[in-house]
Motif scaffolding. Structure first.
Motif, PDB file in Angstrom:
ATOM      1  N   ARG A   1      50.851 -36.239  -9.994  1.00 23.07           N
ATOM      2  CA  ARG A   1      51.664 -36.416 -11.181  1.00 23.07           C
ATOM      3  C   ARG A   1      51.779 -37.917 -11.426  1.00 23.07           C
ATOM      4  N   LEU A   2      51.961 -38.322 -12.672  1.00 23.98           N
ATOM      5  CA  LEU A   2      51.927 -39.749 -12.972  1.00 23.98           C
ATOM      6  C   LEU A   2      52.988 -40.537 -12.198  1.00 23.98           C
ATOM      7  N   ASP A   3      54.194 -39.941 -12.051  1.00 23.89           N
ATOM      8  CA  ASP A   3      55.231 -40.683 -11.316  1.00 23.89           C
ATOM      9  C   ASP A   3      54.897 -40.814  -9.829  1.00 23.89           C
ATOM     10  N   GLU A   4      54.195 -39.810  -9.276  1.00 26.29           N
ATOM     11  CA  GLU A   4      53.741 -39.918  -7.885  1.00 26.29           C
ATOM     12  C   GLU A   4      52.690 -41.016  -7.768  1.00 26.29           C
ATOM     13  N   ALA A   5      51.823 -41.044  -8.772  1.00 25.42           N
ATOM     14  CA  ALA A   5      50.745 -42.037  -8.769  1.00 25.42           C
ATOM     15  C   ALA A   5      51.306 -43.448  -8.914  1.00 25.42           C
ATOM     16  N   MET A   6      52.405 -43.582  -9.650  1.00 22.13           N
ATOM     17  CA  MET A   6      53.002 -44.899  -9.892  1.00 22.13           C
ATOM     18  C   MET A   6      53.891 -45.354  -8.735  1.00 22.13           C
ATOM     19  N   HIS A   7      54.168 -44.454  -7.794  1.00 20.44           N
ATOM     20  CA  HIS A   7      55.067 -44.822  -6.698  1.00 20.44           C
ATOM     21  C   HIS A   7      54.453 -45.954  -5.856  1.00 20.44           C
ATOM     22  N   PRO A   8      55.276 -46.936  -5.491  1.00 17.99           N
ATOM     23  CA  PRO A   8      54.709 -48.084  -4.769  1.00 17.99           C
ATOM     24  C   PRO A   8      54.056 -47.743  -3.427  1.00 17.99           C
ATOM     25  N   LEU A   9      54.371 -46.577  -2.842  1.00 15.81           N
ATOM     26  CA  LEU A   9      53.714 -46.193  -1.589  1.00 15.81           C
ATOM     27  C   LEU A   9      52.265 -45.764  -1.806  1.00 15.81           C
ATOM     28  N   THR A  10      51.967 -45.289  -3.015  1.00 18.59           N
ATOM     29  CA  THR A  10      50.636 -44.749  -3.282  1.00 18.59           C
ATOM     30  C   THR A  10      49.613 -45.872  -3.354  1.00 18.59           C
ATOM     31  N   LEU A  11      48.595 -45.727  -2.496  1.00 19.87           N
ATOM     32  CA  LEU A  11      47.662 -46.826  -2.298  1.00 19.87           C
ATOM     33  C   LEU A  11      46.237 -46.399  -2.651  1.00 19.87           C
ATOM     34  N   LEU A  12      45.486 -47.333  -3.225  1.00 11.18           N
ATOM     35  CA  LEU A  12      44.033 -47.167  -3.260  1.00 11.18           C
ATOM     36  C   LEU A  12      43.497 -48.052  -2.141  1.00 11.18           C
ATOM     37  N   ALA A  13      42.872 -47.424  -1.146  1.00  4.42           N
ATOM     38  CA  ALA A  13      42.447 -48.190   0.033  1.00  4.42           C
ATOM     39  C   ALA A  13      40.979 -48.554  -0.070  1.00  4.42           C
ATOM     40  N   VAL A  14      40.679 -49.777   0.344  1.00  3.72           N
ATOM     41  CA  VAL A  14      39.286 -50.238   0.414  1.00  3.72           C
ATOM     42  C   VAL A  14      38.976 -50.747   1.815  1.00  3.72           C
ATOM     43  N   GLY A  15      39.976 -50.715   2.709  1.00  2.00           N
ATOM     44  CA  GLY A  15      39.745 -51.271   4.035  1.00  2.00           C
ATOM     45  C   GLY A  15      40.585 -50.604   5.103  1.00  2.00           C
ATOM     46  N   LEU A  16      40.280 -50.990   6.340  1.00  2.00           N
ATOM     47  CA  LEU A  16      40.954 -50.446   7.510  1.00  2.00           C
ATOM     48  C   LEU A  16      41.153 -51.592   8.488  1.00  2.00           C
ATOM     49  N   GLU A  17      42.360 -51.788   8.932  1.00  2.00           N
ATOM     50  CA  GLU A  17      42.688 -52.858   9.876  1.00  2.00           C
ATOM     51  C   GLU A  17      42.124 -54.204   9.418  1.00  2.00           C
ATOM     52  N   GLY A  18      42.303 -54.485   8.135  1.00  2.00           N
ATOM     53  CA  GLY A  18      41.873 -55.774   7.607  1.00  2.00           C
ATOM     54  C   GLY A  18      40.384 -55.928   7.402  1.00  2.00           C
ATOM     55  N   LYS A  19      39.645 -54.845   7.623  1.00  2.00           N
ATOM     56  CA  LYS A  19      38.192 -54.929   7.460  1.00  2.00           C
ATOM     57  C   LYS A  19      37.733 -53.894   6.444  1.00  2.00           C
ATOM     58  N   ILE A  20      36.459 -53.994   6.059  1.00  2.00           N
ATOM     59  CA  ILE A  20      35.934 -53.083   5.046  1.00  2.00           C
ATOM     60  C   ILE A  20      35.991 -51.638   5.555  1.00  2.00           C
ATOM     61  N   LEU A  21      36.406 -50.734   4.679  1.00  2.00           N
ATOM     62  CA  LEU A  21      36.581 -49.327   5.039  1.00  2.00           C
ATOM     63  C   LEU A  21      35.266 -48.729   5.555  1.00  2.00           C
ATOM     64  N   PRO A  22      35.288 -48.102   6.748  1.00  2.00           N
ATOM     65  CA  PRO A  22      34.068 -47.419   7.219  1.00  2.00           C
ATOM     66  C   PRO A  22      33.743 -46.233   6.297  1.00  2.00           C
ATOM     67  N   ASN A  23      32.463 -45.927   6.180  1.00  2.00           N
ATOM     68  CA  ASN A  23      32.055 -44.833   5.283  1.00  2.00           C
ATOM     69  C   ASN A  23      32.766 -43.525   5.588  1.00  2.00           C
ATOM     70  N   GLN A  24      32.935 -43.214   6.890  1.00  2.00           N
ATOM     71  CA  GLN A  24      33.529 -41.920   7.250  1.00  2.00           C
ATOM     72  C   GLN A  24      34.998 -41.839   6.855  1.00  2.00           C
ATOM     73  N   ASN A  25      35.610 -42.969   6.555  1.00  2.00           N
ATOM     74  CA  ASN A  25      37.014 -42.950   6.137  1.00  2.00           C
ATOM     75  C   ASN A  25      37.188 -43.026   4.625  1.00  2.00           C
ATOM     76  N   GLY A  26      36.070 -42.932   3.890  1.00  2.00           N
ATOM     77  CA  GLY A  26      36.197 -42.811   2.443  1.00  2.00           C
ATOM     78  C   GLY A  26      35.735 -44.000   1.627  1.00  2.00           C
ATOM     79  N   ALA A  27      34.946 -44.890   2.238  1.00  2.00           N
ATOM     80  CA  ALA A  27      34.447 -46.062   1.519  1.00  2.00           C
ATOM     81  C   ALA A  27      33.662 -45.626   0.280  1.00  2.00           C
ATOM     82  N   PRO A  28      33.678 -46.431  -0.765  1.00  2.00           N
ATOM     83  CA  PRO A  28      34.323 -47.743  -0.825  1.00  2.00           C
ATOM     84  C   PRO A  28      35.761 -47.693  -1.354  1.00  2.00           C
ATOM     85  N   LEU A  29      36.189 -46.514  -1.860  1.00  2.00           N
ATOM     86  CA  LEU A  29      37.510 -46.457  -2.479  1.00  2.00           C
ATOM     87  C   LEU A  29      38.118 -45.086  -2.227  1.00  2.00           C
ATOM     88  N   ARG A  30      39.310 -45.058  -1.645  1.00  2.00           N
ATOM     89  CA  ARG A  30      39.953 -43.779  -1.394  1.00  2.00           C
ATOM     90  C   ARG A  30      41.439 -43.845  -1.711  1.00  2.00           C
TER      91      ARG A  30
END
Lengths: 209, 325
Positions: free
Chosen positions: B205-234
């Motif tokens: 829902r749009l309000d869920e999407a706008m919530h500050p907790l909701t993240l678009l992740a591109v990395g893991l532990e400060g590094k580029i997201l591994p493919n198995q975790n949803g790279a390049p954007l999850r």
């Protein structure tokens, strides 16, 4: 049992039991992955089902061979071993499940009634108990062959419940549970093969032991 | 013993002259056959029932820009990186937990474009590197609870979805965000196998999407997201079950209708659209009251909204969460 084929039943016992120490070794060395209890639970469940299906395959295999004109003796030698080790893995499977979900027998019983896949799995396991208890050498004589045989047809029900339990416990990929169901159906169908006169005669004689 | 078997009664069987081992050679023969037979059966059983182990932990590459500390870190210890990258569901690469790490390596994540369309004022197709250069990247240590009853603590790196939404400006009609994942049978064996209805689709829902907790992740532990975790954007929505967190996003669509999501299409009674972590609402086949934190043997109680109730419970005020599960 004739000496020349005695190895078949020893080999079946040993071979069926070997995955258990391997499982312990894998657990000990951290090779069961990130969720070791779940992995052990799945593997023992699958071992139980595979061994029960293998034990169910023995008689149809013999019927089939006899239709084709060969007399196979070894399947009958390993049938009991496979069934008993299958029951053993089912018991270990339940043990790991109980360990996994934590203490609380009452909770477990509630869970068993509330969740169909657990109800079905537990029923299959309970139905194995009379089969295990009547697997002794003298059980057939005590019960009479006809009654013993009727009771042991329960293994098909146990197999079917086992497959259903497997099916329901999987989130999406039903490849393996479908394969198990297919095997069970084929085995059941093979039971309707007519016996050759020779086999029939032998079995008739047994009834009056 | 087997009553069907004539040889159980030696007297019935003329072909059985003796039931005793006679010679040393016979004993040896029996021993060899027993060993070979036992190993054969054991190997067969292992092949049929043993599950593949984990792949080695992925080597992560560092991104080039400065990372900020996000505002919502949990104080719980981070899970082992090898569990985060080696134990997850990503059915495009197979149904086993170890399949993603095994099979995702070949996925090409560059070049990668994301289509942004639907009810937005600035629809566009944008390259992933351009997209992530628009926003400061943050580290956020979040709990992740899978619907199957296990959990991890994962150090995501990314930017709030709200930042992107503000930039592309949803129209006043937009009420939901629909996400579509890549479904390429050439790179993804699970897509070829057809386990689910591809492509994987999720929605908020749009309000869920706008919530500050909701993240678009591109990395893991400060590094580029591994493919198995949803790279390049999850997507990462920490108060919902893990399957909401769609991986390898290729399209973001703003709509006025609730999107039909992949799991709710397959089993509507088991996986709802909201999928908020809720210990009081059981999955039809298992309890959600407890979970196993990967790396621990005992289970722990599951928290309402996965421990983020204070931040998000107000979004669902007045809703029957048993009905909207």
């Amino acid at each position: 049992m004739p000496a020349r084929t005695a190895w078949v039943s020893y080999a079946a016992t040993l071979g069926a039991l070997l995955p258990l120490p391997v499982l312990f070794y894998d657990f000990w060395t951290g090779q069961l992955g990130a969720n070791p209890l779940q992995r052990a639970e799945q593997q023992t469940g699958l071992l139980a089902l595979v061994l029960l299906l293998l034990s169910l395959a023995c008689t149809p295999l013999r019927l089939l061979a006899s239709r084709l004109g060969t007399r196979l003796l070894w399947p009958a030698r390993v049938r009991k071993t496979l069934g008993l080790t299958g029951a053993l893995y089912a018991l270990v499977h339940l043990g790991i499940y109980l360990l996994d979900r934590g203490p609380g027998l009452l909770d477990f019983l509630q869970d068993a009634l509330k969740r169909p896949y657990i109800t079905v799995g537990l029923t299959a396991l309970l139905l194995l108990i009379p089969l295990v208890l009547t697997s002794r050498k003298d059980s057939v004589r005590k019960m009479g062959f006809v009654r013993w045989q009727a009771l042991h047809r329960l293994t098909y029900l146990v197999g079917a419940l086992g497959v259903l339990h497997f099916w329901w416990s999987v989130k999406k990929d039903h490849t393996e549970s479908l394969m198990a169901a297919g095997v069970l159906l084929v085995l059941f169908a093979l039971r309707f093969l007519k016996k050759t006169p020779q086999l029939k005669k032998q079995q008739e004689e047994k009834k009056f032991l | 013993m087997n009553p069907d078997d004539p040889q159980d009664n030696p007297q019935d069987n003329p072909s059985n002259p003796s039931s005793k081992l006679k010679t040393r050679r016979e004993i040896l023969r029996q021993g060899v056959l027993t060993t070979v037979g036992a190993l054969g059966l054991a190997t067969g059983l292992e092949l049929l029932t043993r599950r593949p182990g984990m792949a080695a932990a992925a080597a992560l590459a560092a991104p080039s820009k400065k990372i900020y500390q996000g505002p919502y870190d949990t104080s719980e210890p981070m899970s082992a990186l090898e569990d985060i990258t080696g134990y997850n569901n990503y059915y495009e690469f197979g149904v086993e937990k170890s399949d993603p790490a095994r099979n995702a390596g070949k996925l090409k994540t560059r070049p990668w474009s994301v289509v942004i369309d639907g009810m937005v004022k600035k629809p566009q197709t944008v390259d992933i590197d351009t997209l992530q250069s628009w926003f400061p990247l943050e580290d956020r240590l979040y709990r992740m609870r899978c619907v199957e009853g296990w959990s991890l603590v994962i150090p995501w790196m990314g930017f709030p979805l709200a930042a992107l939404l503000r930039r592309i400006e949803p129209t006043s009609k937009a009420r939901y965000v629909k996400f579509t994942a890549l479904a390429d049978p050439k790179q993804m064996p699970g897509v070829k196998a057809g386990v689910l209805d591809w492509p994987y689709v999720e929605g908020l829902r749009l309000d869920e999407a706008m919530h500050p907790l909701t993240l678009l992740a591109v990395g893991l532990e400060g590094k580029i997201l591994p493919n198995q975790n949803g790279a390049p954007l999850r997507l990462v929505v920490p108060w919902k079950y893990g399957f909401k967190n769609i991986k390898a996003i290729t399209r973001i669509t703003l709509t006025d209708k609730q999107p039909t999501t992949t799991w709710s299409l397959i089993a509507p009674d088991e996986y709802g659209f909201y999928a908020n972590v809720n210990p009081k609402v059981d999955h039809p086949r298992w309890s959600q009251a407890t979970e196993r934190r990967i790396g621990e043997l005992a289970r722990r109680p599951t928290l309402p909204f996965n421990g983020y109730a204070e931040e998000v419970a107000h979004l669902y005020k007045g809703m029957d969460l048993r009905r909207y599960f």
